[in-house]
Design a protein around this motif. Structure first.
Motif, mmCIF file in Angstrom:
data_model
loop_
_atom_site.group_PDB
_atom_site.id
_atom_site.type_symbol
_atom_site.label_atom_id
_atom_site.label_comp_id
_atom_site.label_asym_id
_atom_site.label_seq_id
_atom_site.Cartn_x
_atom_site.Cartn_y
_atom_site.Cartn_z
ATOM 1 N N PHE A 1 15.946 46.518 46.109
ATOM 2 C CA PHE A 1 16.028 47.944 45.790
ATOM 3 C C PHE A 1 14.710 48.644 46.096
ATOM 4 C CE2 PHE A 1 19.140 46.769 42.215
ATOM 5 C CZ PHE A 1 20.180 46.707 43.116
ATOM 6 N N ALA A 2 13.617 48.016 45.660
ATOM 7 C CA ALA A 2 12.308 48.627 45.860
ATOM 8 C C ALA A 2 12.017 48.802 47.348
ATOM 9 C CB ALA A 2 11.233 47.784 45.197
ATOM 10 N N ALA A 3 12.415 47.796 48.142
ATOM 11 C CA ALA A 3 12.200 47.892 49.586
ATOM 12 C C ALA A 3 13.002 49.028 50.200
ATOM 13 C CB ALA A 3 12.577 46.560 50.252
ATOM 14 N N LYS A 4 14.132 49.358 49.571
ATOM 15 C CA LYS A 4 14.961 50.469 50.033
ATOM 16 C C LYS A 4 14.431 51.818 49.556
ATOM 17 C CE LYS A 4 18.648 48.498 52.059
ATOM 18 N NZ LYS A 4 19.226 48.900 53.358
ATOM 19 N N GLY B 1 15.547 46.951 36.679
ATOM 20 C CA GLY B 1 15.434 47.957 37.723
ATOM 21 C C GLY B 1 16.682 48.774 37.845
ATOM 22 N N LYS B 2 16.662 49.757 38.712
ATOM 23 C CA LYS B 2 17.812 50.623 38.865
ATOM 24 C C LYS B 2 18.515 50.428 40.175
ATOM 25 C CE LYS B 2 18.948 54.885 40.455
ATOM 26 N NZ LYS B 2 18.581 55.920 41.145
ATOM 27 N N LEU B 3 19.766 50.609 40.063
ATOM 28 C CA LEU B 3 20.568 50.466 41.217
ATOM 29 C C LEU B 3 20.564 51.726 42.050
ATOM 30 C CD1 LEU B 3 21.933 48.455 42.327
ATOM 31 C CD2 LEU B 3 23.836 48.966 41.039
ATOM 32 N N ALA B 4 20.682 51.510 43.288
ATOM 33 C CA ALA B 4 20.664 52.637 44.194
ATOM 34 C C ALA B 4 21.960 53.391 44.187
ATOM 35 C CB ALA B 4 20.445 52.107 45.584
ATOM 36 N N PRO C 1 14.836 34.497 40.514
ATOM 37 C CA PRO C 1 16.213 34.660 40.036
ATOM 38 C C PRO C 1 16.951 35.731 40.832
ATOM 39 C CG PRO C 1 14.650 34.626 38.213
ATOM 40 C CD PRO C 1 13.841 34.726 39.457
ATOM 41 N N PRO C 2 18.289 35.631 40.910
ATOM 42 C CA PRO C 2 19.056 36.595 41.717
ATOM 43 C C PRO C 2 18.779 38.048 41.363
ATOM 44 C CG PRO C 2 20.451 34.756 41.113
ATOM 45 C CD PRO C 2 19.158 34.561 40.388
ATOM 46 N N MET C 3 18.648 38.344 40.073
ATOM 47 C CA MET C 3 18.432 39.731 39.726
ATOM 48 C C MET C 3 17.066 40.224 40.197
ATOM 49 S SD MET C 3 18.365 41.911 36.304
ATOM 50 C CE MET C 3 16.697 41.390 36.204
#
Length: 852
Positions: free
Chosen positions: A53-56, A14-17, A44-46
């Motif tokens: 991220f998706a929730a954001k 995924g991508k970081l915000a 897992p942590p990632m």
């Protein structure tokens, strides 16, 4: 070679915000996260972070995924993307996932920032993803602003994630348990690398990173930057000589919308600062309190004046307006930063103290008072507005003199071309190495061979010879051959092959004076009642008399007394008559902006006045064309004239003040070899003036041979009082190397005492040890820092290759006028500078009116 270890599970899809910030925490003392409910996402942590991220509502960017994958491979390198694109989380999230999975105590992630003022905001950003993880991690800061109780706790055990500065990092390395504390380190993130790279602070960081690589061989190092041109060189400098850096970049262009507030009329006799506060009402009219705005100035004194001017013009904005610069007390700076984020403060006058790192989401617009003098600086400041990916940066230029209109048109052109200045690392400064040797000796000690090999892994010291290392080691062991009789210079002692610092007092002195930032000694500014206001330079306070009034931190103050490096003041009833002055305020024209200026003037010479700034400046350029010529891009304009002051030569290379200082001295020397003469010199960012009381054949002398690069260094050494310049430069070198110390708290030496000690050492070395390597370094730094020797050589090459365009004028042209004012401002007179300027304007206007 890159490290061979691999994290167990940190491959992120995924991508970081983008970088986001929230209001600062209410309490600075409470660093540990409070108990919380289990993370809402399992796995897992990632994966937990990805769900967060998706929730954001955040979506991936390719450069972030590339950065996470590179970290997972064990790579180190540089992430270079525009401001606000998400660099911080691109570098941080993969290490964070690994640390969460390992769930071990001890320092895991080190985040290095050049500004301690932004550490609080970075800490908040690094804490933000933690609720998504089902682990309890400590995230703390350690800077000069950190409380003593927190520092004491960190001496026993460091948090898993630590934010710190170069100076505080060196202090940590100077602890006896340094190797133990840093052995668990997994990742190092160096923020705003461009700000450190070309300075001794950058060299200090390189040496510290070399030390940390020895403590933690598998550590991965990532630098972050948004405004660099020489990416490969910058990446190599941060990872060291034994690794191949990985470059992560992205073509995420943030549009930069540039506007210039043109004056209603311009004077055909321009001089630096002559527009002054005449632009203040225009700026006040342009400002809109509903749109959050940063108003950047180039100096702290200028910030004080503009803040006071806006308060006077718009008293109704008192509760929305604030001032921020590095000399103001920390609590006040934090209040301003918090107000910006919350939206309670809408207009902030500031300096470079808000250039970096801090993310003020609500800021919509940026104003630059005066020329920014560099393209990288302009982009950095413009990027403070709309600090998010893809958003348009908006910056308003406000000229402080009419010729700055040309600079601003040039800056607009250079920004469109993305012509950012390169930042070149320094080459093995031995004063920084000497300080680092003592730091390592305090931090558990070192052996000769191991540390020599370690230092050479720092890119700036890759070419360090055995002789140079041994000479520097002898300097910290005994002060070198000249000072070995004095015990205070025996800082490092060899015990059974290991070098340590046994003297407790010398150890304390070293820790108190770690760092490479050179400036005049600062003194505390306090009310008689005890309230702290900030700091000012000792040289300024020493000129004050009781009863003198001045502006500081937006307050009118009256000076009362100076005692124990503290200046005591009280609120002033009378009008303030001055503002403090700080050293190092005058920024020279950068290489990129200088080149763009020559292109812009060439276009104006060809009749192109389509740009608003050039159209506004056209009365000046038209007067320049009628009286002389508008300078072009290929050659160099020279003007000669005769006035009651004498015989003038004006030359306009447009290469910046420092280059012109060296060029003026060099040309004066070479011209006197052709004919005996005495010259007065004057320089600015645009050109130089040579003035002699007797006739001189300038036209005949301005030949290509005058600008030859042959014997350049020898001629510079002959043309200036290098010994005196080197003596001044040696003061800073001696302080960094630890040869002179300001003293312990309660017994601090004054600037005059420190300078006297350094001058005495310089004279001793010069007489008894003329080949001293620190003396050589002082001369080299004078040539490069005072005259930009490399840039001067390139300027001479350009002048030699193209014929000089020589024009005789009957009086100084609009381009020459600022040089004349620069010269007369330094002379003693019972007239004010403004009175002398008006007299010259009247005289030359009458000369223009006479028939030819």
């Amino acid at each position: 070679m890159p490290p061979t270890s691999r994290p167990r599970r940190n491959r992120m899809r995924g991508k970081l915000a983008p970088e986001t910030q929230t209001a600062p925490p209410k309490s600075r003392a409470k660093k540990r996260l409070p108990p919380r409910a289990p993370a809402p996402f399992q796995g897992p942590p990632m994966e937990q972070l990805r769900h967060w991220f998706a929730a954001k509502g955040w979506t991936p960017y390719a450069f972030q995924e590339e950065a996470w994958a590179a970290y997972a491979r064990g790579d180190s390198g540089l992430i270079h993307v525009p401001t606000g694109a998400g660099k911080t989380y691109a570098a941080y999230l993969a290490p964070l996932a690994e640390v969460a999975e390992r769930d071990q105590k001890g320092l895991q992630i080190l985040y290095l920032t050049p500004l301690r003022a932004v550490s609080r905001d970075i800490e908040q950003a690094l804490r933000e993803p933690l609720p998504a993880l089902d682990v309890d991690l400590d995230v703390e800061s350690r800077t000069g602003d950190t409380s003593s109780s927190v520092k004491q706790r960190q001496r026993e055990r460091l948090p898993q994630v630590l934010i710190t500065t170069p100076e505080s990092l060196s202090l940590l390395i100077a602890q006896e348990q340094a190797a133990e504390h840093f052995a668990s380190l997994r990742a190092i993130i160096v923020d705003e690398w461009h700000e450190l790279l070309a300075s001794k602070r950058g060299t200090q960081v390189e040496l510290a990173l070399a030390r940390l690589r020895r403590f933690a061989p598998d550590v991965r190092i990532w630098a972050l930057s948004a405004t660099l041109a020489n990416l490969d060189e910058a990446a190599r400098a941060v990872v060291g000589t034994e690794r191949t850096p990985t470059l992560v970049s992205a073509d995420l262009q943030r549009p930069v919308e540039v506007e210039t507030l043109v004056p209603e009329k311009v004077d055909t006799f321009p001089w630096a600062g002559h527009l002054g506060f005449t632009m203040l009402p225009r700026v006040a009219d342009w400002l809109d309190p509903t749109q959050s705005t940063l108003i950047f100035t180039n100096t702290r004194s200028q910030a004080e004046r503009w803040y006071e001017g806006l308060r006077y013009l718009r008293p109704e904005w008192e509760h929305l307006l604030a001032l921020h610069h590095g000399s103001i007390d920390r609590e006040e700076r934090e209040r301003v930063e918090g107000g910006l984020k919350e939206g309670s403060l809408r207009l902030v006058v500031c300096t470079s103290s808000l250039d970096l790192g801090v993310d003020f989401g609500p800021v919509e617009r940026v104003i630059q008072i005066g020329s920014p003098k560099g393209i990288g600086r302009t982009l950095q400041r413009a990027g403070r507005s709309a600090h998010r990916p893809g958003a348009t940066c908006r910056i308003l230029f406000v000229p402080t003199h009419a010729l700055e209109l040309v600079e601003m048109a040039a800056a607009r052109d250079a920004i469109a071309r993305r012509e950012v200045e390169p930042r070149t690392p320094l080459s093995k400064p031995l004063d920084v190495l000497a300080q680092h040797l003592v730091t390592c000796a305090l931090g558990g000690g070192f052996t000769r061979e191991a540390l020599r090999a370690e230092v050479r892994t720092a890119t700036s010291y890759a070419s360090l010879t055995d002789e140079e290392f041994e000479w520097t080691l002898a300097l910290v062991r005994e002060g070198g051959p000249t000072l070995r009789a004095y015990p205070e210079f025996r800082r490092v002692v060899e015990v059974e092959g290991r070098f340590r610092v046994p003297d407790v007092r010398l150890a304390r002195l070293h820790r108190l004076n770690i760092g490479t930032i050179s400036s005049d000694a600062s003194v505390q500014l306090r009310y008689w009642s005890g309230g702290k206001l900030g700091t000012v330079e000792e040289s300024y306070v020493s000129r004050l008399r009781p009863g003198d009034t001045f502006l500081f931190a937006g307050r009118r103050l009256e000076f009362s007394r100076f005692k124990d490096m503290t200046a005591y003041v009280k609120p002033a009833k009378a009008k303030a008559t001055q503002t403090p002055r700080w050293g190092g305020s005058r920024l020279p024209l950068s290489t990129s902006l200088a080149s763009a200026m020559r292109r812009t003037l060439e276009s104006a010479r060809q009749g192109d006045v389509t740009r608003d700034e050039i159209a506004a400046a056209w009365p000046i350029l038209d007067a320049q064309a009628r009286l002389s010529r508008i300078p072009g891009d290929a050659g160099c304009l020279a003007e000669t004239c005769h006035t009651r002051d004498g015989y003038h030569l004006f030359l306009y290379p447009f290469e910046g003040r420092l280059v012109h200082e060296g060029l003026a001295a060099l040309l004066a020397l070479r011209l006197t070899r052709l004919q005996k003469a005495t010259f007065s010199l004057s320089v600015n960012d645009y050109g130089l003036e040579l003035l002699t009381p007797t006739p001189f054949p300038f036209d005949e002398a301005l030949r290509p041979a005058l600008f030859t690069r042959e014997r350049l260094v020898e001629d510079i050494l002959e043309s200036v009082n290098l010994s005196e310049l080197a003596r001044r430069q040696f003061r800073d070198i001696a302080r960094v190397a630890g040869l002179v110390m300001p003293g312990l708290p309660g017994a601090r030496k004054s600037t005059r005492q420190v300078q006297a000690s350094a001058a005495l050492l310089y004279d001793v070395f010069l007489k008894y040890d003329p080949d001293n390597l620190l003396l050589r370094q002082a001369r080299r730094e004078v040539l490069e820092q005072q005259f930009e020797q490399g840039r001067l050589a390139r300027t001479l090459e350009r002048l030699e290759a193209h014929p000089v365009e020589c024009v005789h004028v009957h009086r100084p042209s609009p381009l020459a006028f600022p040089l004349v004012i620069e010269r007369i401002s330094a002379s003693v007179s019972n007239e004010t500078l403004l009175e002398r300027v008006e007299r010259l304007k009247e005289r030359w206007s009458q000369a223009d009116a006479r028939p030819a």
